[in-house]
Motif scaffolding. Structure first.
Motif, short mmCIF file in Angstrom:
data_model
loop_
_atom_site.label_atom_id
_atom_site.label_comp_id
_atom_site.label_asym_id
_atom_site.label_seq_id
_atom_site.Cartn_x
_atom_site.Cartn_y
_atom_site.Cartn_z
N HIS A 1 0.39 -0.94 -0.20
CA HIS A 1 -0.13 0.30 0.00
C HIS A 1 1.03 0.73 0.24
O HIS A 1 0.52 2.38 0.09
N GLY A 2 2.14 1.16 -0.49
CA GLY A 2 2.55 2.25 -0.23
C GLY A 2 3.08 3.33 0.87
O GLY A 2 3.17 4.18 1.13
N VAL A 3 3.04 2.34 1.78
CA VAL A 3 3.16 2.95 2.76
C VAL A 3 4.04 3.75 3.72
O VAL A 3 5.57 3.20 3.49
N THR A 4 4.23 4.99 3.81
CA THR A 4 4.81 5.94 4.64
C THR A 4 5.02 6.78 5.53
O THR A 4 6.44 7.06 6.04
N ILE A 5 4.33 6.53 6.53
CA ILE A 5 4.35 7.01 8.23
C ILE A 5 3.52 5.78 9.36
O ILE A 5 2.31 5.38 8.27
N PHE A 6 4.28 4.73 9.50
CA PHE A 6 4.00 3.97 10.17
C PHE A 6 3.96 3.94 11.86
O PHE A 6 5.23 4.15 12.46
N TYR A 7 2.83 3.80 12.38
CA TYR A 7 2.27 4.12 13.98
C TYR A 7 2.11 2.89 14.41
O TYR A 7 1.09 2.62 13.69
N THR A 8 2.37 2.26 15.52
CA THR A 8 2.16 1.69 16.45
C THR A 8 3.08 1.27 17.80
O THR A 8 3.37 2.02 18.19
N ALA A 9 2.90 -0.23 18.41
CA ALA A 9 2.58 -0.36 20.04
C ALA A 9 4.32 -0.83 20.49
O ALA A 9 4.18 -2.06 19.43
N PRO A 10 5.11 -0.03 21.13
CA PRO A 10 5.68 -1.40 21.57
C PRO A 10 5.03 -2.79 21.63
O PRO A 10 6.00 -3.87 21.16
N THR A 11 4.36 -3.17 21.71
CA THR A 11 4.20 -4.47 22.60
C THR A 11 4.42 -5.36 20.98
O THR A 11 4.64 -6.72 20.47
N ALA A 12 3.69 -4.87 20.25
CA ALA A 12 3.37 -5.03 18.24
C ALA A 12 5.51 -5.66 17.88
O ALA A 12 6.23 -5.95 17.89
#
Ligand code: WT7
Length: 661
Positions: free
Chosen positions: A356-367
């Motif tokens: 999907h051509g993701v440019t900004i990726f925001y996730t949780a430390p657990t992941a």
């Protein structure tokens, strides 16, 4: 201060620092000078600062004249005499310039993608808004949203906002009983749900859970709108249940927005506190939207051609602010993914980023920690070259996970924003500005412009000097702060502003419930909750909630729940349980423990299942009958007891508890 040692204290020895690349700085919305300008503006005229931004960044139907009304502090009101509508800000204002731009890219758990342009999203929102109106929903009515993480969840939120209804999303992992509590607390007459969804290949029957919760209570509910998504055979209750597609089929794709006062509640979102009963956090329309909108620009450097992927479910505040309101009010393209990071394999997140051509990726430390454990080969299989920045949220990130994120996902060059905030704060509060400052692994760096933080001691006195440790407080109100706890304003005042005395200037300190350190550079390091709240895989849970769930089981006389460090989840739930009657052993004990874990899942949801259940004959109590949790925390960790136990009434119990595992 009773601070849980969750293993994060090692961060204080951290000395590495990573400046943004010159490349990133050259294109950044905010560089160090611009950021300094914003801080200076907020410091000299804090009211003017927020007022100017609110005027410039949001679309108002009626402009406001009052920026902050603090006459009834700590019930603060922002932009009170202005009128706006959140769905107009997220949709209508983009139709001219970005109507054919993709607003949402969606990928289902089992694969298969869908997209919505801004025009299509606008039409879908209007149709549902009209449908809800046809069911009798009017301004200020509460609508429960119990949906999977699909575009329809965003559509449901914006449709409520369009007509001034107050949405209250219940995360799809919560049980029938939790759902019922939320229905009853909001007295909602409408629920929007789905025939089911798929997570990690498992079908989750949301509709069945709704039916169960309505069989046991939730008597206010009149209509249940059911999205066809999971292909599950569901029982439709005549007169009460209606298919979403049938509801919208005949509706117009235009719907006049309901212009609401800035203070009009946009949503309620329940979160755990230190008592057994979750709190309905009430957010406003104008102030909340401003926070979600601006922080997207500041901390994510959001630009026109970005594909922004915040992996949070819409059931949490992060999914409200950074899947829905923040990116859409900026006209961004949002990525949504229904499933889990490890299905069908551990490369799923990275494949989505590539495809999907993701440019900004925001996730949780657990992941991040879970994926780190599965090795570098998974991300290396995919082309992550479109990524230009990374984010982390929800719990402290340990330096090891931060460094892996930096090295393997960020190719040693992408900025990482570790964003500290809460359901109550509405949007990020302490976070790096990626093009404007160096980051340090494990630190959320500095408060954003217009946000004023201090570290205070037990008496509520701010620690002078840069280096300090203590309670994290916010000393001035901010536009996107919670407004109250639904139906319990006294609890709002007491829980957030009651710990420390009113200040000389009439203001109050907002107590975040977190312990924090500030280093010599003024960087903040969050040490974790200082109250009875656990953070398990980035999910917030009250120890008392889990305890009440346990004691509602007929065999349980008493329970005490504490957290212990866990290398993937951050914290694991450890429950000490005293039974009624004789305590079983061996296989019988195992069987009962399983039954108790399932019971908690049934009462709250699978996220609350205790990791350890230890059956014992008693709990360590003081002579006045108070459970000494710090001793339980040591036992849960398998540590030797070094604390003073002289006030214990039953010191012999410690030995037994230590052997229960
Ligand atoms: C609690 C709030 C923020 C939205 C998701 C969680 C912890 C959150 C961080 C961070 C260290 C963090 C705090 C906070 N927390 N972000 N970047 N570093 N701790 O919202 O469920 O309301 O939980 O999450 O302990 O108080 P929430």
């Amino acid at each position: 201060m009773s601070q849980p040692d969750n293993g994060i204290s090692s961060v204080l020895a951290e000395t590495r620092s990573f400046p943004p690349s010159p490349d990133f700085v050259a294109r950044a919305r905010l560089d160090a000078d611009k950021l300094a300008g914003l801080h200076a503006a907020a410091a000299t005229d804090y009211i003017g600062f927020w007022g100017d931004l609110a005027k410039k960044e949001l679309a108002w139907q009626t402009p406001f004249r009052t920026v902050l009304d603090d006459s009834d502090a700590p019930n603060y009101r922002w932009f009170t005499d202005g009128k706006t509508n959140a769905s107009v800000n997220c949709l209508d204002r983009h139709l001219g310039s970005r109507g054919d731009k993709i607003a949402i890219r969606f990928e289902a758990d089992k694969g298969g993608a869908r997209t919505f342009t801004y025009k299509q999203l606008h039409a879908a929102v209007c149709k549902l808004a009209n449908g809800l109106k046809s069911l009798g929903v009017v301004k200020s009515d509460r609508v429960i949203v119990y949906l999977p993480h699909t575009p329809e969840a965003v559509i449901a939120l914006l449709a409520c906002a369009r007509i001034g209804a107050i949405h209250s999303v219940v995360f799809g992992g919560f049980s029938a009983s939790s759902l019922k509590d939320r229905i009853e607390d909001t007295a909602a007459k409408w629920i929007i749900t789905a025939d089911g969804n798929s997570r990690g290949g498992n079908v989750i029957d949301l509709k069945k859970t709704v039916d169960e919760s309505l069989a046991s209570g939730g008597k206010t509910v009149e209509k249940v709108v059911v999205l066809k998504h999971g292909d599950n055979a569901v029982q439709m209750s005549a007169g009460r249940d209606i298919w979403w597609h049938e509801l919208v089929a005949t509706q117009a794709d235009r719907c006049e927005p309901e212009w609401v006062e800035a203070e009009h509640p946009l949503f309620l979102l329940y979160t755990s506190g230190s008592t057994g009963k979750p709190k309905g956090i009430q957010h406003s329309t104008g102030g909340y939207l401003l926070g979600a909108h601006l922080t997207c620009q500041w901390i994510f450097d959001l630009k026109e051609d970005d594909v922004f992927w915040c992996t949070a479910d819409v059931g949490w505040i992060t999914g409200h602010s950074y899947v829905t309101y923040g990116p859409l009010s900026n006209g961004a393209t949002v990525m949504m993914f229904e499933g889990v990071p490890t299905y069908p394999d551990a490369g799923r997140f990275w494949k989505i980023c590539q495809d999907h051509g993701v440019t900004i990726f925001y996730t949780a430390p657990t992941a991040i920690r879970a994926l780190m454990k599965l090795g570098d080969d998974w991300p290396k299989k995919y082309d992550l070259s479109k990524l230009r920045m990374l984010g982390s949220v929800g719990e402290p990130i340990n330096p090891e996970a931060w460094m892996w994120y930096h090295r393997v996902i960020g190719n040693e060059k992408l900025p990482i924003v570790d964003t500290w905030w809460q359901t109550e704060t509405g949007a990020a509060m302490i976070s790096p500005i990626p093009g404007a400052m160096p980051t340090k692994p494990g630190s959320c760096t500095k408060p954003l412009p217009g946000i004023f933080c201090e570290i205070v001691n037990e008496a509520g006195v701010p620690e002078k000097g840069k280096e300090a440790g203590g309670y994290l407080v916010i000393t001035k109100p901010w536009p996107h702060m919670l407004r109250t706890i639904w139906g319990d304003n006294e609890r709002y005042k007491k829980a957030y502003f009651g710990q420390f005395p009113q200040q000389a200037d009439g203001g109050y300190f907002y107590v975040a419930g977190d312990g924090a350190h500030r280093d010599k550079d003024g960087y903040y390091w969050i040490m974790g909750r200082v109250d009875d709240v656990l953070n398990v895989s980035g999910h917030r849970l009250g120890t008392m909630e889990v305890e009440s769930a346990l004691v509602s089981h007929p065999r349980v006389a008493e329970a005490a729940v504490v957290g212990r460090p866990h290398d993937v989840k951050g914290e694991a739930i450890c429950a000490f349980v005293i039974l009624k009657g004789t305590r079983p052993e061996g296989a019988e004990a195992e069987k009962l423990i399983k039954e108790l874990r399932d019971h908690v899942a049934k009462e709250i949801g699978a996220i609350a299942k205790p990791d350890d259940i230890r059956l014992a004959d008693g709990l360590p109590k003081t002579r006045s009958g108070k459970i000494m949790r710090r001793l339980l925390r040591s036992i849960a960790k398998g540590e030797a007891i070094t604390q003073d136990t002289s006030t214990l009434e039953n010191p012999a119990i410690l030995e037994q508890l230590a052997q229960t595992n």
